[in-house]
Each structure stands twice: as C-alpha cells, then as structure tokens.
Write a protein that holds these residues in place. Structure first.
Motif, PDB file in Angstrom:
ATOM      1  N   GLN A   1      43.708  35.557  34.087  1.00 35.77           N
ATOM      2  CA  GLN A   1      42.421  35.281  34.711  1.00 35.77           C
ATOM      3  C   GLN A   1      41.269  35.627  33.772  1.00 35.77           C
ATOM      4  O   GLN A   1      40.305  34.863  33.644  1.00 35.77           O
ATOM      5  CB  GLN A   1      42.280  36.079  36.012  1.00 35.77           C
ATOM      6  CG  GLN A   1      43.132  35.555  37.153  1.00 35.77           C
ATOM      7  CD  GLN A   1      43.064  36.455  38.375  1.00 35.77           C
ATOM      8  OE1 GLN A   1      42.632  37.603  38.307  1.00 35.77           O
ATOM      9  NE2 GLN A   1      43.501  35.947  39.513  1.00 35.77           N
ATOM     10  N   MET A   2      41.362  36.779  33.097  1.00 35.98           N
ATOM     11  CA  MET A   2      40.296  37.200  32.188  1.00 35.98           C
ATOM     12  C   MET A   2      40.173  36.243  31.001  1.00 35.98           C
ATOM     13  O   MET A   2      39.060  35.941  30.553  1.00 35.98           O
ATOM     14  CB  MET A   2      40.552  38.629  31.686  1.00 35.98           C
ATOM     15  CG  MET A   2      40.245  39.715  32.707  1.00 35.98           C
ATOM     16  SD  MET A   2      38.592  39.590  33.456  1.00 35.98           S
ATOM     17  CE  MET A   2      37.535  39.604  32.000  1.00 35.98           C
ATOM     18  N   ARG A   3      41.298  35.756  30.506  1.00 40.13           N
ATOM     19  CA  ARG A   3      41.261  34.793  29.398  1.00 40.13           C
ATOM     20  C   ARG A   3      40.574  33.500  29.874  1.00 40.13           C
ATOM     21  O   ARG A   3      39.732  32.929  29.154  1.00 40.13           O
ATOM     22  CB  ARG A   3      42.679  34.498  28.907  1.00 40.13           C
ATOM     23  CG  ARG A   3      42.760  33.435  27.810  1.00 40.13           C
ATOM     24  CD  ARG A   3      41.999  33.838  26.563  1.00 40.13           C
ATOM     25  NE  ARG A   3      42.087  32.805  25.537  1.00 40.13           N
ATOM     26  CZ  ARG A   3      41.172  32.616  24.613  1.00 40.13           C
ATOM     27  NH1 ARG A   3      40.088  33.364  24.572  1.00 40.13           N
ATOM     28  NH2 ARG A   3      41.323  31.669  23.705  1.00 40.13           N
TER      29      ARG A   3
ATOM     30  N   VAL B   1      57.158  41.660  36.230  1.00 37.01           N
ATOM     31  CA  VAL B   1      56.276  40.493  36.268  1.00 37.01           C
ATOM     32  C   VAL B   1      54.970  40.910  36.934  1.00 37.01           C
ATOM     33  O   VAL B   1      54.971  41.419  38.047  1.00 37.01           O
ATOM     34  CB  VAL B   1      56.922  39.326  37.067  1.00 37.01           C
ATOM     35  CG1 VAL B   1      55.940  38.178  37.210  1.00 37.01           C
ATOM     36  CG2 VAL B   1      58.187  38.856  36.370  1.00 37.01           C
ATOM     37  N   ASP B   2      53.854  40.720  36.228  1.00 42.68           N
ATOM     38  CA  ASP B   2      52.556  41.108  36.787  1.00 42.68           C
ATOM     39  C   ASP B   2      52.235  40.229  37.994  1.00 42.68           C
ATOM     40  O   ASP B   2      52.551  39.035  38.008  1.00 42.68           O
ATOM     41  CB  ASP B   2      51.447  40.933  35.736  1.00 42.68           C
ATOM     42  CG  ASP B   2      51.575  41.952  34.616  1.00 42.68           C
ATOM     43  OD1 ASP B   2      52.096  43.053  34.890  1.00 42.68           O
ATOM     44  OD2 ASP B   2      51.160  41.644  33.485  1.00 42.68           O
ATOM     45  N   PRO B   3      51.588  40.811  39.024  1.00 46.16           N
ATOM     46  CA  PRO B   3      51.245  40.012  40.214  1.00 46.16           C
ATOM     47  C   PRO B   3      50.226  38.933  39.875  1.00 46.16           C
ATOM     48  O   PRO B   3      49.320  39.147  39.064  1.00 46.16           O
ATOM     49  CB  PRO B   3      50.646  41.050  41.167  1.00 46.16           C
ATOM     50  CG  PRO B   3      50.216  42.188  40.304  1.00 46.16           C
ATOM     51  CD  PRO B   3      51.167  42.209  39.156  1.00 46.16           C
ATOM     52  N   ARG B   4      50.410  37.760  40.475  1.00 52.30           N
ATOM     53  CA  ARG B   4      49.474  36.647  40.281  1.00 52.30           C
ATOM     54  C   ARG B   4      48.562  36.565  41.497  1.00 52.30           C
ATOM     55  O   ARG B   4      49.030  36.435  42.619  1.00 52.30           O
ATOM     56  CB  ARG B   4      50.242  35.338  40.081  1.00 52.30           C
ATOM     57  CG  ARG B   4      51.063  35.312  38.807  1.00 52.30           C
ATOM     58  CD  ARG B   4      51.911  34.063  38.686  1.00 52.30           C
ATOM     59  NE  ARG B   4      51.111  32.855  38.582  1.00 52.30           N
ATOM     60  CZ  ARG B   4      50.549  32.419  37.462  1.00 52.30           C
ATOM     61  NH1 ARG B   4      50.697  33.114  36.336  1.00 52.30           N
ATOM     62  NH2 ARG B   4      49.854  31.311  37.441  1.00 52.30           N
ATOM     63  N   THR B   5      47.280  36.677  41.259  1.00 53.47           N
ATOM     64  CA  THR B   5      46.305  36.647  42.351  1.00 53.47           C
ATOM     65  C   THR B   5      45.299  35.525  42.101  1.00 53.47           C
ATOM     66  O   THR B   5      45.354  34.839  41.079  1.00 53.47           O
ATOM     67  CB  THR B   5      45.557  37.996  42.453  1.00 53.47           C
ATOM     68  OG1 THR B   5      44.916  38.268  41.188  1.00 53.47           O
ATOM     69  CG2 THR B   5      46.526  39.129  42.784  1.00 53.47           C
TER      70      THR B   5
ATOM     71  N   LEU C   1      40.244  46.000  42.161  1.00 45.44           N
ATOM     72  CA  LEU C   1      40.726  45.310  43.369  1.00 45.44           C
ATOM     73  C   LEU C   1      42.243  45.125  43.319  1.00 45.44           C
ATOM     74  O   LEU C   1      42.920  45.261  44.338  1.00 45.44           O
ATOM     75  CB  LEU C   1      40.024  43.959  43.531  1.00 45.44           C
ATOM     76  CG  LEU C   1      38.503  44.025  43.726  1.00 45.44           C
ATOM     77  CD1 LEU C   1      37.923  42.631  43.854  1.00 45.44           C
ATOM     78  CD2 LEU C   1      38.151  44.855  44.960  1.00 45.44           C
ATOM     79  N   LEU C   2      42.767  44.832  42.128  1.00 45.84           N
ATOM     80  CA  LEU C   2      44.208  44.655  41.966  1.00 45.84           C
ATOM     81  C   LEU C   2      44.939  45.960  42.253  1.00 45.84           C
ATOM     82  O   LEU C   2      45.966  45.994  42.936  1.00 45.84           O
ATOM     83  CB  LEU C   2      44.510  44.177  40.544  1.00 45.84           C
ATOM     84  CG  LEU C   2      45.920  43.665  40.264  1.00 45.84           C
ATOM     85  CD1 LEU C   2      46.243  42.459  41.113  1.00 45.84           C
ATOM     86  CD2 LEU C   2      46.058  43.315  38.787  1.00 45.84           C
ATOM     87  N   ASN C   3      44.391  47.041  41.777  1.00 54.34           N
ATOM     88  CA  ASN C   3      44.964  48.366  41.982  1.00 54.34           C
ATOM     89  C   ASN C   3      44.982  48.726  43.469  1.00 54.34           C
ATOM     90  O   ASN C   3      45.944  49.298  43.981  1.00 54.34           O
ATOM     91  CB  ASN C   3      44.158  49.403  41.196  1.00 54.34           C
ATOM     92  CG  ASN C   3      44.781  50.787  41.270  1.00 54.34           C
ATOM     93  OD1 ASN C   3      45.967  50.939  41.031  1.00 54.34           O
ATOM     94  ND2 ASN C   3      43.984  51.783  41.615  1.00 54.34           N
TER      95      ASN C   3
ATOM     96  N   LEU D   1      40.812  30.437  40.059  1.00 56.75           N
ATOM     97  CA  LEU D   1      41.707  30.822  38.958  1.00 56.75           C
ATOM     98  C   LEU D   1      42.889  31.588  39.537  1.00 56.75           C
ATOM     99  O   LEU D   1      42.693  32.576  40.257  1.00 56.75           O
ATOM    100  CB  LEU D   1      40.980  31.711  37.954  1.00 56.75           C
ATOM    101  CG  LEU D   1      39.611  31.225  37.455  1.00 56.75           C
ATOM    102  CD1 LEU D   1      39.003  32.252  36.512  1.00 56.75           C
ATOM    103  CD2 LEU D   1      39.742  29.873  36.767  1.00 56.75           C
ATOM    104  N   THR D   2      44.104  31.159  39.238  1.00 58.76           N
ATOM    105  CA  THR D   2      45.304  31.821  39.728  1.00 58.76           C
ATOM    106  C   THR D   2      46.114  32.331  38.545  1.00 58.76           C
ATOM    107  O   THR D   2      46.413  31.581  37.622  1.00 58.76           O
ATOM    108  CB  THR D   2      46.169  30.830  40.542  1.00 58.76           C
ATOM    109  OG1 THR D   2      45.361  30.221  41.546  1.00 58.76           O
ATOM    110  CG2 THR D   2      47.339  31.556  41.203  1.00 58.76           C
ATOM    111  N   GLY D   3      46.449  33.627  38.588  1.00 54.66           N
ATOM    112  CA  GLY D   3      47.249  34.178  37.496  1.00 54.66           C
ATOM    113  C   GLY D   3      47.239  35.690  37.501  1.00 54.66           C
ATOM    114  O   GLY D   3      46.747  36.323  38.432  1.00 54.66           O
TER     115      GLY D   3
END
Length: 313
Positions: A180-182, A117-121, A105-107, A173-175
């Motif tokens: 998010q996986m952690r 900086v990785d996107p925060r979703t 989904l992120l892709n 969860l936002t990050g």
C-alpha cells in the motif's frame, strides 16, 4: 459493469510472490513542494489516530513533520459512513505520516499472521476527478505499471453522480502495508506533477456544505425545494457497510423504527446487493428536517461505531 478506464485490480496471488522494489525518490522539483493526501477512516479508526487527549496525532505530526487534519465527528465523505483524514506537507513528510497512521491501525486490528504472510487490508484515497486521468494513463498504462510495481490491487471508482457538487473519486488500494505504501508513493508522486491537484489542497475540507442543504432527485441531480412547507424537508444518502446494516435494521426492523420515531426522520435502506457506487456499502436515505437528519445519522453511526469498537477490542 465498470469501464476498463475506471477499474483496475491486480492479482493477490501474483503480488505475494515478489517483494516490493525500493521506492524511487521524487524529483528534486517536487520533493519540497507542499502536497497532501486525503483518505477515508471509520469513526473508531479516527479515534485511534487522534489518541487520548490528542496524544497520538501530536506524536505523529512531530515524528513526520506533516500536518494531520480530520473531519468532525459526524462529517462523512458523501455516500459513506467514513470520516476524512487529510495529511499535508512535503512528499516525504506525508508518506511518513501516512505510514505511521496505517501501521497504527493495522496493529490495532490485531490480526494474527499466518504462514508469515502479511495481512492484506484496504485503504481508500480521495482523489479529484480531474486528476484521475494522470493515474490511469493512456489506455490504462500508468495504473497497470503502478499495480505491477507495488503489487497492490488498485481500483478507481467511477464518477458518482448521486451527490451534486461532488468532484472526487475513491481510489481503493488492497495489499500489505508495504504494498500500500509503495502504491501511495507512486500515486502521490504522479499527482504532484498535476497543477490541478495542488490547487485542490485549499478546497473546503468538509463536504457538509455540498449536500446537507440539498435534496437529491432520482437522476442524481441536486434540487432545492421551492415552497415553505417542503423547504424544511431534505434528503441525505449515506453508506453503511453490508455487514453492519443488520445493526441499523434491528430484529424485525425495531432499531430503524426507533431511530425514525426518536429523530422524526424517514429512513429507507436499499435492497440487498444495491450498493453505493464503487463500494459494498448499502444506501441509507434519511429524509426530514436538517435537525432530524443529523439526529438520525448520529444514532445510526453510534450503532455502527459500537460494533466496530467491539471488533477492535
């Protein structure tokens, strides 16, 4: 204002300064125990998870060893316009499948990285109300440690009494994907210790039976209508994100009038700033026969899904 027990949010600034520590392995007792996780997904995102002819969901199940189930096309979590995805298996299988889904989904969001900086979703998990206490911990100690450890923002919605029989809450969860996986790893490992949580795995997957045949009084209690004339009139409240509510309304209210005329249902949209509990979704109350409600809901979701697909293209 939400109580401190129901809402905890981390600082995104603090989160970006540190890299997440490696996940801890679940105890051997829980590692092989069957578990599950449920979360919300837009119609468009659900389509991406399924893939053409079911190819993507088959691939993800094969790679992870987990079972992935989705609610049907217009079966949404009460108060939202989102479908439910349930992933079940051992903890490792569930986490692997969840990561495959989130990465996909992120892709597809096609977000360009800025300054590395990785996107925060956001991802919204569905957790039984009876299990939320174990995530919060005494005085909020557990959830605070999860925020510190994962660096993700974690927010638990208050109990929503607008829907009779709804015993679940949303955990947002936002990050970044890693954060998010952690957080999911920490939360799921904790939930696996809860006997009530594993029992809920066999509860009905769809919420349709909970509220479609009921009408909701202003105080949130469910009531069945008594006389034959009113027996055909039901009321369902769904949520539509604030950014998409204009598509439902249309210019000078044309869209909502057309939906009402075609379906035969009455449609009421909440005022600006009046959201479903724990979300930024506006309330859309649809009243009429079951058939009229289904048709109106379908037409509303088509307009929202079309806009979402255009954004993802």
């Amino acid at each position: 204002m939400e109580s401190t027990e129901s809402s905890y949010v981390s600082s995104p600034e603090a989160a970006r300064k540190r890299s997440p520590p490696p996940p801890q392995s679940p105890s051997s007792e829980n590692a092989e125990k069957p578990t599950y996780i449920r979360f919300l997904s837009s119609n468009a995102a659900a389509g991406s998870v399924i893939g053409k002819g079911g190819s993507t969901i088959t691939e993800f199940q094969s790679k992870s060893g987990a079972r992935i189930q989705l609610s049907r096309n217009h079966e949404f979590f009460p108060g939202t316009s989102d479908r439910i995805i349930m992933v079940s298996g051992t903890i490792d299988e569930v986490l692997k499948a969840k990561e495959l889904i989130l990465a996909k989904l992120l892709n597809e969001l096609n977000i360009e990285d800025n300054d590395d900086v990785d996107p925060r979703t956001k991802v919204r998990l569905i957790v039984p109300n009876s299990s939320c206490g174990s995530i919060i911990g005494k005085g909020g100690a557990t959830i605070k440690s999860f925020i510190e450890d994962s660096q993700a923002g974690i927010k638990i919605s208050p109990q929503d009494n607008n829907f009779y029989g709804l015993n679940d809450r949303l955990v947002t969860l936002t990050g970044t994907l890693d954060e998010q996986m952690r957080a999911i790893d920490l939360i799921l490992s904790k939930l696996c210790e809860e006997p009530h949580y594993s029992q809920a795995m066999h509860a009905p997957f769809s919420y349709a039976a909970t509220y479609n045949s009921m009408s909701y009084a202003p105080n949130g209690s469910g009531e069945k209508f008594q006389n034959h004339k009113e027996d055909r009139s039901n009321s369902v409240t769904i949520g539509v994100s604030d950014e998409h509510i204009g598509l439902v309304l249309g210019r000078a209210g044309r869209n909502v009038m057309e939906i009402s005329q075609v379906s035969g249902a009455r449609i009421k949209i909440s005022d600006r700033g009046d959201f479903m509990s724990g979300t930024t979704d506006r309330k859309v109350t649809i009243t009429g026969s079951q058939r009229a409600i289904r048709q109106a809901e379908s037409m509303i979701m088509q307009k929202v899904a079309y806009a979402t697909e255009r954004v993802m293209d």
